[in-house]
Structures are given as structure tokens and as C-alpha cells.
Design a protein around this motif. Structure first.
Motif, mmCIF file in Angstrom:
data_model
loop_
_atom_site.group_PDB
_atom_site.id
_atom_site.type_symbol
_atom_site.label_atom_id
_atom_site.label_comp_id
_atom_site.label_asym_id
_atom_site.label_seq_id
_atom_site.Cartn_x
_atom_site.Cartn_y
_atom_site.Cartn_z
ATOM 1 N N SER A 169 9.005 11.431 -20.102
ATOM 2 C CA SER A 169 9.324 10.088 -20.568
ATOM 3 C C SER A 169 10.793 9.994 -20.970
ATOM 4 O O SER A 169 11.331 10.922 -21.578
ATOM 5 N N TYR A 170 11.426 8.879 -20.660
ATOM 6 C CA TYR A 170 12.833 8.665 -20.951
ATOM 7 C C TYR A 170 13.044 7.269 -21.543
ATOM 8 O O TYR A 170 12.258 6.354 -21.291
ATOM 9 N N SER A 171 14.106 7.153 -22.316
ATOM 10 C CA SER A 171 14.501 5.840 -22.819
ATOM 11 C C SER A 171 15.928 5.558 -22.385
ATOM 12 O O SER A 171 16.716 6.476 -22.142
ATOM 13 N N LEU A 172 16.240 4.272 -22.295
ATOM 14 C CA LEU A 172 17.561 3.852 -21.840
ATOM 15 C C LEU A 172 18.152 2.932 -22.895
ATOM 16 O O LEU A 172 17.546 1.925 -23.261
ATOM 17 N N SER A 173 19.309 3.310 -23.441
ATOM 18 C CA SER A 173 19.988 2.525 -24.467
ATOM 19 C C SER A 173 21.190 1.813 -23.859
ATOM 20 O O SER A 173 21.789 2.298 -22.900
ATOM 21 N N LEU A 174 21.551 0.667 -24.438
ATOM 22 C CA LEU A 174 22.633 -0.167 -23.916
ATOM 23 C C LEU A 174 23.680 -0.407 -24.988
ATOM 24 O O LEU A 174 23.351 -0.491 -26.175
ATOM 25 N N SER A 175 24.928 -0.530 -24.547
ATOM 26 C CA SER A 175 26.027 -0.734 -25.486
ATOM 27 C C SER A 175 27.021 -1.751 -24.939
ATOM 28 O O SER A 175 27.427 -1.657 -23.777
ATOM 29 N N LEU A 176 27.385 -2.715 -25.785
ATOM 30 C CA LEU A 176 28.466 -3.651 -25.488
ATOM 31 C C LEU A 176 29.576 -3.386 -26.491
ATOM 32 O O LEU A 176 29.362 -3.487 -27.707
ATOM 33 N N SER A 177 30.754 -3.017 -25.997
ATOM 34 C CA SER A 177 31.845 -2.663 -26.894
ATOM 35 C C SER A 177 33.170 -3.151 -26.307
ATOM 36 O O SER A 177 33.199 -3.772 -25.237
ATOM 37 N N ARG A 178 34.258 -2.839 -27.007
ATOM 38 C CA ARG A 178 35.574 -3.244 -26.538
ATOM 39 C C ARG A 178 36.223 -2.156 -25.685
ATOM 40 O O ARG A 178 36.874 -2.434 -24.690
ATOM 41 N N PHE A 179 36.015 -0.894 -26.107
ATOM 42 C CA PHE A 179 36.588 0.221 -25.354
ATOM 43 C C PHE A 179 35.490 1.233 -25.029
ATOM 44 O O PHE A 179 34.365 0.855 -24.741
ATOM 45 N N ASP A 180 35.799 2.527 -25.141
ATOM 46 C CA ASP A 180 34.866 3.553 -24.684
ATOM 47 C C ASP A 180 33.658 3.717 -25.596
ATOM 48 O O ASP A 180 32.579 4.052 -25.144
ATOM 49 N N SER A 181 33.845 3.482 -26.891
ATOM 50 C CA SER A 181 32.775 3.753 -27.849
ATOM 51 C C SER A 181 32.419 2.510 -28.645
ATOM 52 O O SER A 181 33.293 1.718 -29.003
ATOM 53 N N HIS A 182 31.127 2.362 -28.944
ATOM 54 C CA HIS A 182 30.694 1.235 -29.776
ATOM 55 C C HIS A 182 31.133 1.417 -31.227
ATOM 56 O O HIS A 182 31.031 0.492 -32.028
ATOM 57 N N LEU A 183 31.642 2.636 -31.573
ATOM 58 C CA LEU A 183 32.144 2.853 -32.933
ATOM 59 C C LEU A 183 33.485 2.162 -33.148
ATOM 60 O O LEU A 183 33.910 1.957 -34.276
ATOM 61 N N ASP A 184 34.166 1.806 -32.047
ATOM 62 C CA ASP A 184 35.439 1.099 -32.168
ATOM 63 C C ASP A 184 35.199 -0.382 -32.457
ATOM 64 O O ASP A 184 35.705 -0.923 -33.427
ATOM 65 N N LYS A 185 34.448 -1.027 -31.615
ATOM 66 C CA LYS A 185 34.090 -2.435 -31.811
ATOM 67 C C LYS A 185 32.713 -2.623 -31.218
ATOM 68 O O LYS A 185 32.535 -2.630 -30.002
ATOM 69 N N ASN A 186 31.732 -2.778 -32.061
ATOM 70 C CA ASN A 186 30.350 -2.835 -31.620
ATOM 71 C C ASN A 186 29.904 -4.288 -31.498
ATOM 72 O O ASN A 186 29.587 -4.939 -32.484
ATOM 73 N N PHE A 187 29.876 -4.801 -30.271
ATOM 74 C CA PHE A 187 29.344 -6.145 -30.045
ATOM 75 C C PHE A 187 27.812 -6.108 -30.093
ATOM 76 O O PHE A 187 27.185 -6.933 -30.740
ATOM 77 N N GLU A 188 27.240 -5.131 -29.382
ATOM 78 C CA GLU A 188 25.790 -4.912 -29.473
ATOM 79 C C GLU A 188 25.470 -3.492 -29.032
ATOM 80 O O GLU A 188 25.965 -3.008 -28.009
ATOM 81 N N TRP A 189 24.680 -2.829 -29.854
ATOM 82 C CA TRP A 189 24.160 -1.490 -29.525
ATOM 83 C C TRP A 189 22.650 -1.594 -29.610
ATOM 84 O O TRP A 189 22.099 -1.957 -30.649
ATOM 85 N N ARG A 190 21.971 -1.269 -28.503
ATOM 86 C CA ARG A 190 20.523 -1.436 -28.443
ATOM 87 C C ARG A 190 19.885 -0.117 -28.026
ATOM 88 O O ARG A 190 19.920 0.277 -26.851
ATOM 89 N N ASP A 191 19.315 0.600 -29.004
ATOM 90 C CA ASP A 191 18.603 1.845 -28.707
ATOM 91 C C ASP A 191 17.250 1.534 -28.091
ATOM 92 O O ASP A 191 16.601 0.540 -28.437
ATOM 93 N N ASN A 192 16.803 2.412 -27.186
ATOM 94 C CA ASN A 192 15.481 2.288 -26.576
ATOM 95 C C ASN A 192 15.249 0.897 -25.990
ATOM 96 O O ASN A 192 14.192 0.294 -26.163
ATOM 97 N N ALA A 193 16.262 0.375 -25.292
ATOM 98 C CA ALA A 193 16.145 -0.955 -24.700
ATOM 99 C C ALA A 193 15.088 -0.981 -23.602
ATOM 100 O O ALA A 193 14.379 -1.976 -23.435
ATOM 101 N N LEU A 194 14.998 0.114 -22.843
ATOM 102 C CA LEU A 194 14.010 0.222 -21.769
ATOM 103 C C LEU A 194 13.384 1.607 -21.800
ATOM 104 O O LEU A 194 14.042 2.588 -22.129
ATOM 105 N N MET A 195 12.106 1.684 -21.459
ATOM 106 C CA MET A 195 11.402 2.959 -21.372
ATOM 107 C C MET A 195 10.879 3.135 -19.951
ATOM 108 O O MET A 195 10.450 2.170 -19.321
#
Length: 411
Positions: free
Chosen positions: A355-381
Motif C-alpha cells: 500500500s502507498y500514499s501520495l502527498s501533494l504540495s503547492l509552494s513557491r520554490f523547492d520546499s513547502h517550508l519556504d512558502k506553503n500554499f497547500e500541503w496535503r498528506d495522504n491525498a491519494l491512496m
């Protein structure tokens, strides 16, 4: 078997407006109180059962190291109590208790005595300490000549030369080379299998998820969250990305897992689907099958730069693969309020069964820690099964081939 019970634990330090106020209170102890109490920890309650492994996470200043010092008795509590059952070995501040002018061997002997070992026992165990530490001739050199990594090697080797009932480890293991970190965690895992109770503080997500049964999140001296490591760490990392009053919420999924969603919401995900070659939604995937990840987003405000990324993790939370449009050099620039966009990532499911999960991230640069527009853990299984490939083990299908050449026998 070791166990830890924490009941109403708290630690406060006195804060004085000036040195004169401190002196006045010391000279006239029964006079007016001239200090205020600053609570570093307050009302901490939890239990670590025999043989259980618990990870403590939290930002700098949350109270993690103070909590471990209270548990090990190096700091006295202001309120509450700590009850320990069993022999304790602790790895707190790096090289704590080492005398810089004594040799590594002399410090190892003193460290063993502090653990309650007799001199005869320590001398019998010294070859094992030297072998595990792997610092060579430096064992007979003053500790002040050691690097921080060498100090950690020796301190860990001494603390774990005999399996303790309770092992308490602070972030000292993050110092040093990767080889010794792996070696240390292998010993910790072995102790766990043999029944040692473990309490560990670490920023290493992999360490917490692979070693611990449970995690506790500390924030501003209080227990913020307690539960399965994956859920706690997802929330913690979302909290670390929290700036400009980002919103964080958690949703319970059908399989019992928790999805953490955080971000400013300046641009947000409107839809996400995992599709097969015929663009039909899939939840069961064959090993090697071609997949399309289709994600739609919408902007609420004008944004100069938007990056979408995804990460696939296994059931234990280990990252299998992650990529984003910044690394692919395809960021979306100058997005205007109300604008929508759709992304389609194409990739083969070269994954192992499970089983696997797929998380999604919307950010400004490489990491959501810089500017986190949306971080969604376990968006899809999704689940991967194997019907047509060789019966391999592991999380990655490498499609290995082999050529075998037999050498004829010479008479």
C-alpha cells in the motif's frame, strides 16, 4: 523490563528583573518574592510501557531536552513526578560527563561506573567498547583532542555496551558520519527486539518512523499531540511550515490514517486523481503499469511563482519518490487571481507490492517550508500488486536481468 511513568511533570525557572533583585531575595529569603516563574514544561503526562519505543518531536525551545533531563534525574522537577522501572542508560548532551583532559579509556571507565558497573565488569567490557566506537589509538588520547563525532562514538558505545532496560537518546546521534549513525540505530533496533524500552528525541523522520511505536509532539512546554508516528510527524511538519497564520486541519481517512492539510490557501488544489493508461481512476495498480497523476489548482490571488510537487510514501511513511515542477524546471509563473491550471505527471509504477500514499504540495520554490500554499498528506491512496513480473522483494522494481557463464571443467 523497563517502563516510564510521567505524572503532572513540570519545570519552572526563576526570572529576576535584575541581579540586585536576585541578591535581595537571597539575603532576605522570607521577604517579598522578587521573581517570576517561567515554565519550560507544564502538566506533562504520558507512559512508556515495557518494550515500547516512543519518539519525542518538537521545535527548538519546545522543552524536549528539559524533559529528558527531568526523566534521567539530571534536573529536578518543579511539579509532578517521574517513575522509572529498570536500569537506565541515557545519551543526552554530547560527551556529557566527559573530562577533556582525561583519555577516552579513563572517561569510559568513569562513564561505566556512573551506569552502575563495577570496575572489573568495565575492564572486561572495554574491548567491546573499543570495537564498537572504532576510534583506534585515540582511546588513549585526551578527549579534548576528539572531534564531536568521536565523542559521540565513545559516549554511545559506553552507554550501550550492556543492554539497558530503558534507553534514552537525545539528538546527539545526529552528530557524526552516516556509517556510525546506521550502526547506532542497528544496535537500538537489536535492543528493541530484546525488550529494551526506548525514548528518543530526533528531527530525523526516518528514525522516528522506523524505530518508534508512538510519537509525542511538544509545543511551548505542553503535549500538543500524541499518536502514531506518521500522523504526529505529518502534523509537526505542517506546523513547522506554518507562517503567516497558515491553517492546519486533519481529516480521518477510511483506512484509519489521517490526512494533514495546511497552507495559506492563496492557491489551492481543486481536484486530484490517479489514472491508468485509459484515463480511468485506479486504486489498484500493477507493477510497472503506466500511470497519470492529474491535479487541478486554482489561485485566489495574484502569484509570481507556483510549484506543484508530489511524493509517494509506503505504509511506514518512507519516501519512495518525490518530484516537483521546480526540479523539473517547469514552474508556473505570473498566475493571476481566479486562474486555474491542470498538471499531468506521467510515470510507470515501478514499485513493490503493498500500500502507498501520495502527498501533494503547492509552494513557491523547492520546499513547502519556504512558502506553503497547500500541503496535503495522504491525498491519494493506492495498492500495488504483482501478477506479471518476477517475484521480487522490496519497494522498487528494477527489472534486473542476469547473464550466467559457466566455465567448463578441465581434466
Amino acid at each position: 523490563m523497563g517502563a516510564i511513568q510521567i505524572k503532572g511533570l513540570g519545570k519552572a525557572y526563576k526570572q529576576y528583573p535584575s541581579q540586585w533583585a536576585r541578591l535581595a531575595e537571597w539575603i532576605v529569603p522570607f521577604g517579598a518574592q522578587r521573581h517570576q516563574k517561567h515554565w519550560v514544561l507544564q502538566d506533562i503526562n504520558f507512559e512508556v510501557k515495557a518494550g515500547e519505543a516512543v519518539g519525542i518531536v518538537g521545535s527548538n525551545g519546545a522543552g524536549k531536552s528539559t524533559l529528558l533531563k527531568l526523566i534521567t534525574g539530571t534536573v529536578r522537577p518543579t511539579a509532578g513526578e517521574v517513575v522509572l522501572h529498570g536500569r537506565v542508560a541515557a545519551m543526552l548532551e554530547l560527551g556529557m560527563g566527559f573530562h577533556p583532559d582525561f583519555t577516552g579509556r579513563q572517561n569510559a571507565i568513569m562513564g561505566g561506573q556512573l551506569l552502575g558497573l563495577s570496575l572489573e565488569t568495565i575492564n572486561n567490557l572495554m574491548p567491546a567498547i573499543e570495537a564498537f566506537a572504532e576510534i583506534g589509538d585515540y582511546i588513549d588520547q585526551p578527549v579534548r583532542t576528539y572531534s564531536s563525532g568521536m565523542q559521540m562514538r565513545l559516549a554511545f558505545s559506553v552507554a550501550t555496551v550492556q543492554r539497558p532496560d530503558i534507553l534514552i537518546v537525545d539528538e546527539a546521534l545526529s552528530v557524526g558520519d552516516t556509517y556510525f549513525q546506521h550502526k547506532s540505530f542497528d544496535r537500538i533496533r537489536t535492543f528493541r527486539k530484546e525488550g529494551t524500552t526506548l525514548l528518543i528525541v530526533s528531527h530525523d523522520r526516518y528514525a522516528i518512523q522506523t524505530v518508534c511505536d508512538r510519537a509525542i509532539l511538544l509545543e511551548a512546554g505542553h503535549v500538543k499531540m500524541e499518536g502514531p508516528p506518521i500522523d504526529v510527524l505529518d502534523y509537526y511538519h505542517a506546523m513547522m511550515a506554518e507562517r503567516d497564520h497558515y491553517k492546519i486541519r486533519q481529516l480521518a481517512l477510511a483506512d484509519g490514517r489521517v490526512a494533514t492539510i495546511s497552507g495559506t490557501g492563496e492557491v489551492y488544489i481543486t481536484d486530484a486523481q490517479l489514472l491508468d493508461e485509459s484515463n480511468q481512476p485506479v486504486k489498484s495498480v500493477k507493477v510497472g503499469q503506466d500511470l497519470n497523476l492529474v491535479v487541478s489548482i486554482k489561485a485566489r490571488v495574484d502569484l509570481p511563482r507556483v510549484v506543484l510537487g508530489f511524493m509517494i510514501t509506503d505504509r511506514l511513511g518512507h519516501c519512495i519518490y518525490g518530484i516537483n515542477t521546480h526540479r523539473l524546471e517547469q514552474p508556473l509563473e505570473n498566475m493571476v487571481a481566479g486562474e486555474e491550471a491542470t498538471y499531468c505527471f506521467r510515470f510507470p509504477a515501478r514499485l513493490g507490492k503493498g500500500s502507498y500514499s501520495l502527498s501533494l504540495s503547492l509552494s513557491r520554490f523547492d520546499s513547502h517550508l519556504d512558502k506553503n500554499f497547500e500541503w496535503r498528506d495522504n491525498a491519494l491512496m493506492f495498492h500495488v500488486f504483482n501478477t506479471k513480473r518476477e517475484d521480487f522483494v522490496g519497494s522498487s522494481w528494477l527489472d534486473a536481468k542476469v547473464d550466467i557463464t559457466r566455465q567448463p571443467m578441465h581434466e
